[in-house]
Design an enzyme around this catalytic site. Structure first.
Site, PDB file in Angstrom:
ATOM      1  N   ASP A 318       5.445 -32.204  -0.076  1.00 45.41           N
ATOM      2  CA  ASP A 318       6.148 -32.551   1.162  1.00 45.41           C
ATOM      3  C   ASP A 318       6.101 -31.348   2.090  1.00 45.41           C
ATOM      4  O   ASP A 318       5.898 -30.209   1.658  1.00 45.41           O
ATOM      5  CB  ASP A 318       7.604 -32.940   0.851  1.00 45.41           C
ATOM      6  CG  ASP A 318       8.330 -33.571   2.031  1.00 45.41           C
ATOM      7  OD1 ASP A 318       7.676 -33.916   3.032  1.00 45.41           O
ATOM      8  OD2 ASP A 318       9.564 -33.709   1.942  1.00 45.41           O
ATOM      9  N   HIS A 319       6.262 -31.620   3.380  1.00 48.95           N
ATOM     10  CA  HIS A 319       6.342 -30.543   4.370  1.00 48.95           C
ATOM     11  C   HIS A 319       7.803 -30.165   4.589  1.00 48.95           C
ATOM     12  O   HIS A 319       8.606 -31.006   4.998  1.00 48.95           O
ATOM     13  CB  HIS A 319       5.707 -30.999   5.689  1.00 48.95           C
ATOM     14  CG  HIS A 319       4.225 -31.108   5.633  1.00 48.95           C
ATOM     15  ND1 HIS A 319       3.528 -32.122   6.266  1.00 48.95           N
ATOM     16  CD2 HIS A 319       3.290 -30.344   5.004  1.00 48.95           C
ATOM     17  CE1 HIS A 319       2.231 -31.964   6.040  1.00 48.95           C
ATOM     18  NE2 HIS A 319       2.068 -30.894   5.288  1.00 48.95           N
ATOM     19  N   PHE A 493       9.988 -35.375   6.083  1.00 48.58           N
ATOM     20  CA  PHE A 493       9.803 -36.781   5.694  1.00 48.58           C
ATOM     21  C   PHE A 493       8.332 -37.125   5.432  1.00 48.58           C
ATOM     22  O   PHE A 493       7.865 -38.189   5.824  1.00 48.58           O
ATOM     23  CB  PHE A 493      10.381 -37.736   6.748  1.00 48.58           C
ATOM     24  CG  PHE A 493      11.712 -37.328   7.305  1.00 48.58           C
ATOM     25  CD1 PHE A 493      12.708 -36.826   6.481  1.00 48.58           C
ATOM     26  CD2 PHE A 493      11.984 -37.435   8.654  1.00 48.58           C
ATOM     27  CE1 PHE A 493      13.951 -36.450   6.990  1.00 48.58           C
ATOM     28  CE2 PHE A 493      13.218 -37.057   9.177  1.00 48.58           C
ATOM     29  CZ  PHE A 493      14.201 -36.566   8.340  1.00 48.58           C
ATOM     30  N   HIS A 494       7.603 -36.234   4.734  1.00 53.07           N
ATOM     31  CA  HIS A 494       6.188 -36.472   4.459  1.00 53.07           C
ATOM     32  C   HIS A 494       5.866 -36.463   2.963  1.00 53.07           C
ATOM     33  O   HIS A 494       4.898 -35.818   2.551  1.00 53.07           O
ATOM     34  CB  HIS A 494       5.324 -35.406   5.153  1.00 53.07           C
ATOM     35  CG  HIS A 494       5.377 -35.418   6.634  1.00 53.07           C
ATOM     36  ND1 HIS A 494       4.898 -34.380   7.413  1.00 53.07           N
ATOM     37  CD2 HIS A 494       5.844 -36.347   7.507  1.00 53.07           C
ATOM     38  CE1 HIS A 494       5.072 -34.658   8.690  1.00 53.07           C
ATOM     39  NE2 HIS A 494       5.645 -35.845   8.777  1.00 53.07           N
ATOM     40  N   PRO A 495       6.608 -37.141   2.098  1.00 49.01           N
ATOM     41  CA  PRO A 495       6.277 -37.101   0.669  1.00 49.01           C
ATOM     42  C   PRO A 495       4.961 -37.815   0.378  1.00 49.01           C
ATOM     43  O   PRO A 495       4.706 -38.904   0.885  1.00 49.01           O
ATOM     44  CB  PRO A 495       7.452 -37.821   0.015  1.00 49.01           C
ATOM     45  CG  PRO A 495       7.979 -38.742   1.073  1.00 49.01           C
ATOM     46  CD  PRO A 495       7.786 -37.997   2.363  1.00 49.01           C
TER      47      PRO A 495
END
Length: 558
Positions: A318-319, A493-495
């Site tokens: 994630d980021h 919110f980038h899983p």
């Protein structure tokens, strides 16, 4: 309940998850009228008004009407903090609640995927064609870039006429223009296109909007297909587990799924394939609930292991976004506009009559991609810059004029996991991102905060007399900055990566290069969970590209 008592519905293809990938898959598979397609979405239809107004993400995230309402486990790298972990729960999935930023990443991302899988069709050259297959870019509306009149180089990377609308943002802010100039002063060149393969530069993000409205995957891909008699869409339909049977060669075969549809459990059958597009959190959850996952985890929960696949739920990436806040003077920001009744009225009227202004804003407006230090071989940082500030997402704006400069490490080396906590499909899984778990990630965090400070001290920002409010100038050492990053950073919110694809001989890969689940017939995963490595940018449009490529393979039986 005895399985024989379930009512069975027959289809050729079942797509589990009506999000960004699932909407495209349902469209492409049902384009052939001979295919009976069922799309299952656990959430409700996307008829909630705030989904469609761009600023409505503020009312969709943290709202059980549109969000799964997940939380992470306490995270050591974040000094024991628990984060809210939004995931879209409605038709359109995360494209109904996300930041609407159109971003592909870097060419090296896809070339690395091709290397890791042994499938050259994952490389940048071929993936650009898949991006273009559904793209409808505003600069191509007249067949050429209206600013240059050139449809040569630009059209090599972009297209017109597809379902996925890309537009220019309908706003401007002096303080953001000045930040762009300041970034340019330290060597970050200005760009008007982050999506040609090398996204290094600073400029305003393009967004997935149409005329000031959010353009989600449901509008793009389901709206044109809903009238097809061979496409069935069930909302409020949560999958309990996959229906795994023994195939002709004694190998497990996915014959469909058990699904709770509006309170009633049903068995739905797929004659050809079941496509799992439930996302980086829910796809591994469904696999594990179905007996595909780490044997020890499943056994501890009393689930029979059908396929011992120890890496289902692993490789979570994630980021992590570190938010620096600066007080500013002599300019307007959202803080000053939105904290007065007259300001709110002006904002509302501008949107009603022009579909522009703050209500048309994506969560982040200005972006930049650059290196955290000169030794980095490529841009490894992404900035999201906003003319506003607040203590935490969901809280009120500060009562002083300010801006937020958020920065994230594009290529984290830390890895987390997703594991079911119960055999009950209604129980949320355990999400453990393990942020800042490696020395490399901690160094990039400290370096990125120093770079933010450097930009904010350039002459272009001087008219605003910026004052660092968070994290605070008293923090200077690597150790102090890393600890502060843990205190103030949040997910962007980038899983991805929890059901990763890989070479057929890669024992750590759950999927083969064409996204088929190893060890199971007629089951494929198509969503962000398949990424072996996270893309160097926002992940929504890459997920749609993955679905475009996968749909062709499914239809061709490859």
């Amino acid at each position: 309940m005895n399985r024989a008592t379930y009512e069975t519905d027959q289809f050729d293809f079942i797509v589990i998850g009506g999000g960004s990938a699932g909407c495209l898959m349902a469209n492409r598979l049902s384009a052939d009228p001979s295919n009976r397609v069922l799309l299952l979405e656990a959430g409700k239809p996307d008829n909630y008004a705030w989904i469609h107004i761009p600023v409505g993400y503020l009312y969709c995230i943290g709202n059980p009407r549109t969000d799964w309402m997940y939380n992470t486990q306490a995270d050591k790298g974040l000094n024991g903090r628990v984060l809210r972990y939004p995931r879209g729960k409605t038709l359109g999935g995360c494209s109904s609640i996300n930041g609407m930023i159109y971003m592909r990443g870097q060419s090296r991302d896809y070339n690395k995927w091709a290397e890791l899988t042994g499938e050259k069709l994952w490389n940048w050259e071929h993936s650009v064609d898949d991006f273009k297959a559904h793209e409808n870019h505003y600069k191509m509306d007249c067949g050429a870039d209206p600013e240059t009149g050139d449809n040569g180089k630009f059209s090599d990377h972009h297209a017109h006429g597809g379902e996925w609308r890309v537009e220019k943002q309908r706003l401007n802010w002096d303080v953001l223009d000045s930040f762009s100039d300041a970034a340019n002063e330290i060597g970050i060149e200005k760009t008007d296109d982050f999506n040609s393969g090398d996204n290094a530069g600073v400029g305003y993000f393009d967004v997935n909007q149409r005329s000031g409205w959010r353009w989600n995957a449901s509008k793009a891909f389901l709206r044109p297909a809903k009238s097809r008699p061979n496409l069935t869409i069930w909302t409020e339909a949560q999958v309990e587990r996959l229906n795994l049977v023994t195939g002709d060669d004694a190998k497990p075969l996915c014959a469909g799924a058990y699904v709770n549809h509006q309170g009633e459990t049903k068995l739905v059958s797929a004659n050809k394939e079941t496509i799992l597009s439930a996302g980086a959190i829910n796809s591994p959850q469904i696999l594990q609930l179905s007996g595909i996952g780490p044997r020890e985890l499943l056994s501890n929960l009393g689930i029979e292991t059908i396929v011992d696949s120890p890496f289902v739920g692993e490789n979570l990436q994630d980021h992590l976004q570190i938010r620096a806040v600066y007080k500013v003077n002599g300019t307007r920001t959202m803080n000053t506009l939105a904290n007065s009744l007259i300001g709110k009225m002006k904002i509302g009227m501008e949107y009603v009559f022009k579909r522009s202004g703050p209500m048309s804003m994506a969560p982040s407006q200005l972006g930049a991609f650059t290196r955290s230090d000169p030794t980095q071989p490529y841009a490894n940082l992404e900035y999201h810059v906003q003319p506003l500030s607040l203590e935490a997402f969901g809280e009120d704006l500060h009562d002083f004029p300010a801006m937020t400069v958020s920065v994230c490490n594009l290529n984290p080396t830390s890895r987390g996991s997703v594991q079911i906590a119960s055999r009950d499909y209604r129980v949320a899984p355990k999400i453990s991102p393990n942020y800042l778990d490696t020395p490399e990630d901690r160094k990039v965090a400290a370096d990125s905060l120093r770079q933010v400070r450097k930009i904010m001290t350039q002459s272009s920002m001087a008219p605003y007399s910026p004052e660092e409010y968070k994290p605070g100038v008293q923090y200077q050492t690597d150790e102090e900055l890393t600890k502060l990053a843990g205190d103030i950073a949040n997910t962007i919110f980038h899983p991805v990566g929890t059901v990763k694809m890989g070479h057929i001989d890669d024992d750590t890969a759950v999927l083969d290069p064409h996204l088929r689940v190893k060890g199971v017939e007629n089951l494929r995963v198509v969503d962000a969970s398949v990424m072996p490595l996270i893309t160097s940018g926002n992940t929504n449009s890459p997920t749609i590209m993955i679905a475009e490529k996968a749909a062709r393979w499914v239809l061709a039986g490859q």
